[in-house]
Motif scaffolding. Structure first.
Motif, PDB file in Angstrom:
ATOM      1  N   ARG A 184       0.794  -1.264  -0.052  1.00  0.00           N
ATOM      2  CA  ARG A 184       0.050  -0.141  -0.090  1.00  0.00           C
ATOM      3  C   ARG A 184       0.971   1.157  -0.090  1.00  0.00           C
ATOM      4  O   ARG A 184       0.613   2.297  -0.828  1.00  0.00           O
ATOM      5  N   LYS A 185       1.782   1.374   1.044  1.00  0.00           N
ATOM      6  CA  LYS A 185       2.764   2.474   1.012  1.00  0.00           C
ATOM      7  C   LYS A 185       3.575   2.709  -0.462  1.00  0.00           C
ATOM      8  O   LYS A 185       3.708   3.681  -0.768  1.00  0.00           O
ATOM      9  N   PHE A 186       3.867   1.411  -0.964  1.00  0.00           N
ATOM     10  CA  PHE A 186       4.679   1.550  -2.057  1.00  0.00           C
ATOM     11  C   PHE A 186       3.804   1.904  -3.368  1.00  0.00           C
ATOM     12  O   PHE A 186       4.125   3.040  -4.160  1.00  0.00           O
ATOM     13  N   GLN A 187       2.593   1.695  -3.477  1.00  0.00           N
ATOM     14  CA  GLN A 187       1.650   2.425  -4.430  1.00  0.00           C
ATOM     15  C   GLN A 187       1.522   3.575  -4.093  1.00  0.00           C
ATOM     16  O   GLN A 187       1.434   4.549  -5.014  1.00  0.00           O
ATOM     17  N   GLN A 188       1.352   4.230  -2.779  1.00  0.00           N
ATOM     18  CA  GLN A 188       1.222   5.564  -2.671  1.00  0.00           C
ATOM     19  C   GLN A 188       2.157   6.621  -3.128  1.00  0.00           C
ATOM     20  O   GLN A 188       2.343   7.655  -3.484  1.00  0.00           O
ATOM     21  N   ALA A 189       3.608   5.740  -3.033  1.00  0.00           N
ATOM     22  CA  ALA A 189       4.662   6.514  -3.493  1.00  0.00           C
ATOM     23  C   ALA A 189       4.984   7.039  -4.945  1.00  0.00           C
ATOM     24  O   ALA A 189       5.229   7.812  -5.336  1.00  0.00           O
ATOM     25  N   ASN A 190       3.850   6.097  -5.700  1.00  0.00           N
ATOM     26  CA  ASN A 190       3.618   6.432  -7.287  1.00  0.00           C
ATOM     27  C   ASN A 190       4.970   6.428  -7.945  1.00  0.00           C
ATOM     28  O   ASN A 190       5.217   7.297  -8.853  1.00  0.00           O
ATOM     29  N   HIS A 191       5.984   5.634  -7.757  1.00  0.00           N
ATOM     30  CA  HIS A 191       7.080   5.454  -8.423  1.00  0.00           C
ATOM     31  C   HIS A 191       7.262   3.786  -8.915  1.00  0.00           C
ATOM     32  O   HIS A 191       6.711   3.082  -8.085  1.00  0.00           O
ATOM     33  N   LYS A 192       8.010   3.503  -9.838  1.00  0.00           N
ATOM     34  CA  LYS A 192       8.611   2.348 -10.279  1.00  0.00           C
ATOM     35  C   LYS A 192       9.382   1.687  -9.297  1.00  0.00           C
ATOM     36  O   LYS A 192       9.603   0.499  -9.075  1.00  0.00           O
ATOM     37  N   VAL A 193      10.407   2.563  -8.707  1.00  0.00           N
ATOM     38  CA  VAL A 193      11.496   1.773  -7.842  1.00  0.00           C
ATOM     39  C   VAL A 193      11.642   2.854  -6.799  1.00  0.00           C
ATOM     40  O   VAL A 193      11.671   3.992  -6.973  1.00  0.00           O
ATOM     41  N   SER A 196      21.320   1.407  -0.003  1.00  0.00           N
ATOM     42  CA  SER A 196      21.125   0.142  -0.723  1.00  0.00           C
ATOM     43  C   SER A 196      20.486  -0.885  -0.119  1.00  0.00           C
ATOM     44  O   SER A 196      20.299  -2.089  -0.756  1.00  0.00           O
ATOM     45  N   GLY A 197      20.276  -0.710   1.474  1.00  0.00           N
ATOM     46  CA  GLY A 197      20.024  -1.956   2.110  1.00  0.00           C
ATOM     47  C   GLY A 197      18.428  -2.348   1.904  1.00  0.00           C
ATOM     48  O   GLY A 197      17.850  -3.376   2.393  1.00  0.00           O
ATOM     49  N   GLY A 198      17.827  -1.319   1.283  1.00  0.00           N
ATOM     50  CA  GLY A 198      16.211  -1.608   0.975  1.00  0.00           C
ATOM     51  C   GLY A 198      15.834  -0.975  -0.282  1.00  0.00           C
ATOM     52  O   GLY A 198      15.941   0.372  -0.700  1.00  0.00           O
ATOM     53  N   ILE A 199      15.477  -1.812  -1.376  1.00  0.00           N
ATOM     54  CA  ILE A 199      14.958  -1.679  -2.507  1.00  0.00           C
ATOM     55  C   ILE A 199      13.684  -2.064  -2.787  1.00  0.00           C
ATOM     56  O   ILE A 199      13.215  -3.260  -2.563  1.00  0.00           O
ATOM     57  N   ILE A 200      12.568  -1.479  -3.115  1.00  0.00           N
ATOM     58  CA  ILE A 200      11.368  -2.130  -3.619  1.00  0.00           C
ATOM     59  C   ILE A 200      10.806  -1.580  -5.015  1.00  0.00           C
ATOM     60  O   ILE A 200      10.915  -0.387  -5.335  1.00  0.00           O
ATOM     61  N   GLY A 201      10.490  -2.425  -6.081  1.00  0.00           N
ATOM     62  CA  GLY A 201       9.952  -1.912  -7.222  1.00  0.00           C
ATOM     63  C   GLY A 201       9.481  -3.106  -7.931  1.00  0.00           C
ATOM     64  O   GLY A 201       9.419  -4.215  -7.604  1.00  0.00           O
ATOM     65  N   TYR A 202       8.850  -2.727  -9.061  1.00  0.00           N
ATOM     66  CA  TYR A 202       8.426  -3.681 -10.179  1.00  0.00           C
ATOM     67  C   TYR A 202       9.478  -4.256 -10.644  1.00  0.00           C
ATOM     68  O   TYR A 202      10.573  -3.815 -10.836  1.00  0.00           O
ATOM     69  N   ALA A 203       9.327  -5.587 -10.947  1.00  0.00           N
ATOM     70  CA  ALA A 203      10.459  -6.589 -11.261  1.00  0.00           C
ATOM     71  C   ALA A 203      11.178  -5.931 -12.743  1.00  0.00           C
ATOM     72  O   ALA A 203      12.352  -6.245 -12.530  1.00  0.00           O
ATOM     73  N   PRO A 204      10.390  -5.603 -13.623  1.00  0.00           N
ATOM     74  CA  PRO A 204      11.093  -5.203 -14.692  1.00  0.00           C
ATOM     75  C   PRO A 204      12.040  -3.934 -14.511  1.00  0.00           C
ATOM     76  O   PRO A 204      13.074  -4.055 -15.251  1.00  0.00           O
ATOM     77  N   TYR A 205      11.623  -3.202 -13.751  1.00  0.00           N
ATOM     78  CA  TYR A 205      12.417  -1.948 -13.488  1.00  0.00           C
ATOM     79  C   TYR A 205      13.469  -2.197 -12.527  1.00  0.00           C
ATOM     80  O   TYR A 205      14.636  -1.737 -12.778  1.00  0.00           O
ATOM     81  N   ILE A 206      13.233  -3.168 -11.535  1.00  0.00           N
ATOM     82  CA  ILE A 206      14.592  -3.611 -10.786  1.00  0.00           C
ATOM     83  C   ILE A 206      15.458  -4.284 -11.594  1.00  0.00           C
ATOM     84  O   ILE A 206      16.608  -4.109 -11.500  1.00  0.00           O
TER      85      ILE A 206
END
Length: 756
Positions: free
Chosen positions: A125-134, A164-174
């Motif tokens: 939910r928080k990742f969606q609210q950030a509205n970015h791919k990575v 760099s200890g934490g990254i979240i994103g959609y698989a193609p972009y990662i």
């Protein structure tokens, strides 16, 4: 015509406006299903930190894929320098198979020094609210190249620099990010990600941003003062007070690993006020299911003169554990204690599986001796546990060994404290220079307001280490020697940090900004049971004959256990006393050991008065009814004796002479010696006191014949004094009395004229 044109234009504008107003507000995107979240982490070894990470992941039902397990670490010693590229290489390899899954969200995190505080639904939910791919984690400190600080995009508020200890994103972009990696395993991962992020074109193309206000990622380095624990009914959260956020991922990067250990004692559900300790019984060892008890090597360390050492060894002897499974190693650094060890060995030489003593003649330092004890277990493949205990630990729980084994930790100690003090055998936190700091929960743990098994940075005095841990993680053989640190601090620091190579100098503060793959062994303290106490050795004077007698102030609990009669408390609970003559009360007060040591102390002093009238020791220099005695003041025991009167006689006085509150003051305190050859009796007299106590220090019929006391007013005689029992009677006016003749042997009594 112009009017018509204007009307048509106005009509069109109104229709267009109405069409805009009637358009429905765009719906928020549908929540990302939790099964579309995959956690990727790198761990080459199953360390304590890794197991803690996985435990928190399982609690929230994260799907975790571990990369690199069993692979040799080639990413450098990033605790001291740059490195960590191996993590990017492993992530790149994993992402190649996931690159086409456009709806898959990948969360890449460290594992050794990281825990989850929230679940997949919240993080998505928080990742969606950030509205970015990575989305990268952010921190307030820049690493590894401070020269890049000005190239970071300006922000109004929040943390500016990438971690760099934490990254979240959609698989193609990662995948597009990590596919750019073409460096070596020991190159720096954070610098790699930083350069991509600082390139405006790549940042825009990959739709990257940072978690500036710690909605998802909380890096503790440089931010310890920003966070606190928020206790809820079901679990505990970490709250960032600056941004009023509840981070989902908590990362103990840099030199904050000990603070993360503290937080992980509670987060996410390790301990809370509602349910207490929720993991204390996880993975416990059921000793009842074992065919035989594991072998334990007990290392005993006597490094300074220590009171009550014979009692210490007796408690060791009475531990509820098969003695054939116990090997004992003793390092004694004090010549004074050789007699105690010799006596114990002679009486119990065949009790234990083995009993080895290294004495002061070996001239070993504390560190060398402790290394020797630990090494004995390390070399013996049958040694399942090493139990180290200092001589200032009084174990009162006979089940201690079993209870520690059952907890199944690599290193664990039982909580022991000094009586009525907050002094204990552990620290809850360390200062920046590596010494004591009080953690927020220290007092509650010591006072057992919070009960559990606690990950701590420092312990001493008493602890248990698994033999397998000594032969694996702690296989080096010099853990107790580290420059400028005492042995216990050296052990704890070496266990915590587990560096691959040792250096005498501490690393610079800058080197702590990056995570090295730590192999540190967690150390635990348990306060789930009452185990015992620490005694004070600071003011132990060994110039007396029986030195423990003087410990009534420093170690009152141990003094009472050794010297006060076992039935003393029954005086108040069961009215355990007698009244053989009117207003003459008879009750137990001293143990046999107290009687013997007081007599021994007097005979060691040896200068008895001889029962002469002229006596320089008293005011006026003349005693009308003299006794053959030695005063407590002569042996330097007057202050301790008065304390004994106030602690153990005054309560009895209040019970038997209701309404009279004694000051517990006495000038005349002495031990009398009756023998037929010197002084056999005492003629009738009154005592110069409000009341008198008269304690028998040896046994009638065994040590002497005759004796006793006769009270004339009541024509009442007491002929059978019991060793350790005291008479108490009024001193003036009513109780004229005499000492009856001792006909054989030697009779000893301790007398005090109280409230003269």
């Amino acid at each position: 015509m112009e009017y018509l044109t204007f009307s048509l234009l106005l009509s069109c504008c109104l229709k267009f406006a109405n069409s805009l107003s009637s358009t429905e507000t765009p719906q928020a995107p549908a929540p990302i299903p939790t099964e579309k979240l995959l956690v990727l982490t790198v761990a080459t070894e199953e360390t304590d930190g890794f197991h803690r990470f996985m435990q928190s992941a399982r609690y929230f039902n994260y799907t975790v894929k571990v990369l690199g397990m069993g692979e040799a670490w080639k990413g450098g010693d990033v605790g001291r320098s740059i490195g960590g590229g191996q993590k990017v290489r492993l992530l790149k390899e994993a992402m190649e198979a996931l690159a086409d899954q456009e709806d898959l969200v990948v969360l890449s995190v460290d594992s050794y020094d990281l825990i989850f505080a929230g679940g997949p639904e919240e993080i998505l939910r928080k990742f969606q609210q950030a509205n970015h791919k990575v989305l990268f984690a952010a921190e307030g400190l820049i690493w590894p190249d401070k020269r890049l600080a000005d190239k970071y995009p300006s922000i109004r508020s929040g943390k500016r620099y990438l971690n760099s200890g934490g990254i979240i994103g959609y698989a193609p972009y990662i995948n597009r990010v990590v596919s750019q990696w073409n460096l070596h395993d020991n190159d720096d991962d954070q610098l790699f990600y930083t350069k991509i992020y600082l390139d405006p074109l790549r940042r825009e193309t990959l739709n990257m941003t940072l978690d500036h206000k710690c909605q998802i990622f909380q890096n503790l380095n440089g931010a310890v003062d920003e966070v606190l624990l928020k206790f809820g009914t079901d679990r505990v959260r970490v709250r960032n007070t600056v941004y009023d956020s509840l981070p989902v991922v908590v990362h103990g990067n840099g030199n904050t690993k000990m603070y993360l250990n503290y937080m992980a004692n509670y987060v996410p559900n390790t301990w809370n006020y509602e349910h207490g300790c929720s993991h204390c019984d996880d993975d416990v060892v059921d000793l009842s299911q074992l065919k035989e008890y594991p072998n334990v090597l007990v290392g005993v360390f006597i490094e300074q003169p220590t009171p009550f050492l014979p009692e210490f060894f007796q408690r060791l002897l009475t531990l509820d554990y098969p003695k054939d499974k116990l090997k004992v190693f003793v390092h004694n650094n004090e010549v004074y204690h050789e007699k105690h060890i010799q006596k114990f060995w002679e009486e119990n030489r065949n009790v234990f599986n083995s009993f080895k003593v290294v004495g002061p003649e070996e001239n070993l330092s504390q560190g060398e001796a402790r290394n020797m004890g630990m090494d004995l277990c390390r070399k013996d493949t049958t040694c399942a546990y090493y139990f180290s205990i200092d001589s200032d630990v009084m174990l009162t729980n006979r089940q201690t060994l079993k209870l520690l084994i059952e907890q199944n930790r690599k290193i664990i100690g039982p909580l022991v404290t000094r009586h009525s003090k907050l002094w204990s055998n552990f620290w809850g936190a360390l200062s920046l220079d590596g010494y004591y700091a009080r953690s927020e929960d220290y007092v509650d743990i010591v006072q057992k307001k919070r009960v559990g098994v606690w990950n701590i940075p420092y312990m001493a005095h008493v602890y248990m280490v698994k033999g397998s841990t000594l032969r694996n993680e702690l296989k080096e053989r010099n853990y107790f020697v580290l420059e400028k640190l005492d042995p216990d601090m050296s052990l704890c620091r070496n266990a915590r940090e587990m560096t691959s190579h040792r250096e005498k100098d501490s690393p610079s503060p800058e080197s702590f900004h990056m995570l090295r793959p730590p192999k540190g062994v967690f150390m635990y303290i348990t306060n789930r049971h009452d185990f015992g106490r620490l005694i004070s050795t600071a003011n132990y004077n060994i110039s007396h004959y029986n030195n423990d007698l003087w410990q009534i102030y420093e170690n009152p609990v141990d003094w009472k256990e050794k010297y006060i009669h076992k039935n003393y408390s029954k005086i108040f609970t069961e009215n355990y006393m007698e009244e053989p003559c009117p207003d003459v009360f008879w009750f137990p007060v001293f143990s046999e050991k107290a009687c013997d040591e007081i007599v021994g102390e007097m005979e060691h002093y040896g200068t008895w008065s001889g029962g002469r009238h002229m006596d320089k020791r008293i005011a006026g220099g003349y005693e009308t009814v003299p006794t053959d005695d030695i005063h407590m003041k002569q042996i330097g025991f007057d202050k301790e004796w008065l304390h004994f009167i106030r602690e153990f006689i005054s309560p009895v006085t209040l019970k038997v002479f209701s309404g009279y509150y004694t000051k517990g003051y006495a000038v005349m305190n002495f031990v009398v010696k009756y023998t037929p050859e010197r002084q056999a009796y005492l003629r009738p007299h009154h005592d110069s006191s409000t009341f008198t106590i008269n304690i028998a220090l040896n046994n009638k019929d065994t040590d002497f014949q005759g004796g006793g006391c006769r009270f004339h007013r009541y024509n009442c005689s007491i002929n059978s004094p019991r060793k350790g029992w005291s008479f108490m009677h009024p001193g003036r006016l009513t109780h004229l009395h005499e000492g009856l003749p001792t006909t054989n042997g030697t009779r000893y009594i301790a007398v005090s004229f109280i409230d003269p």
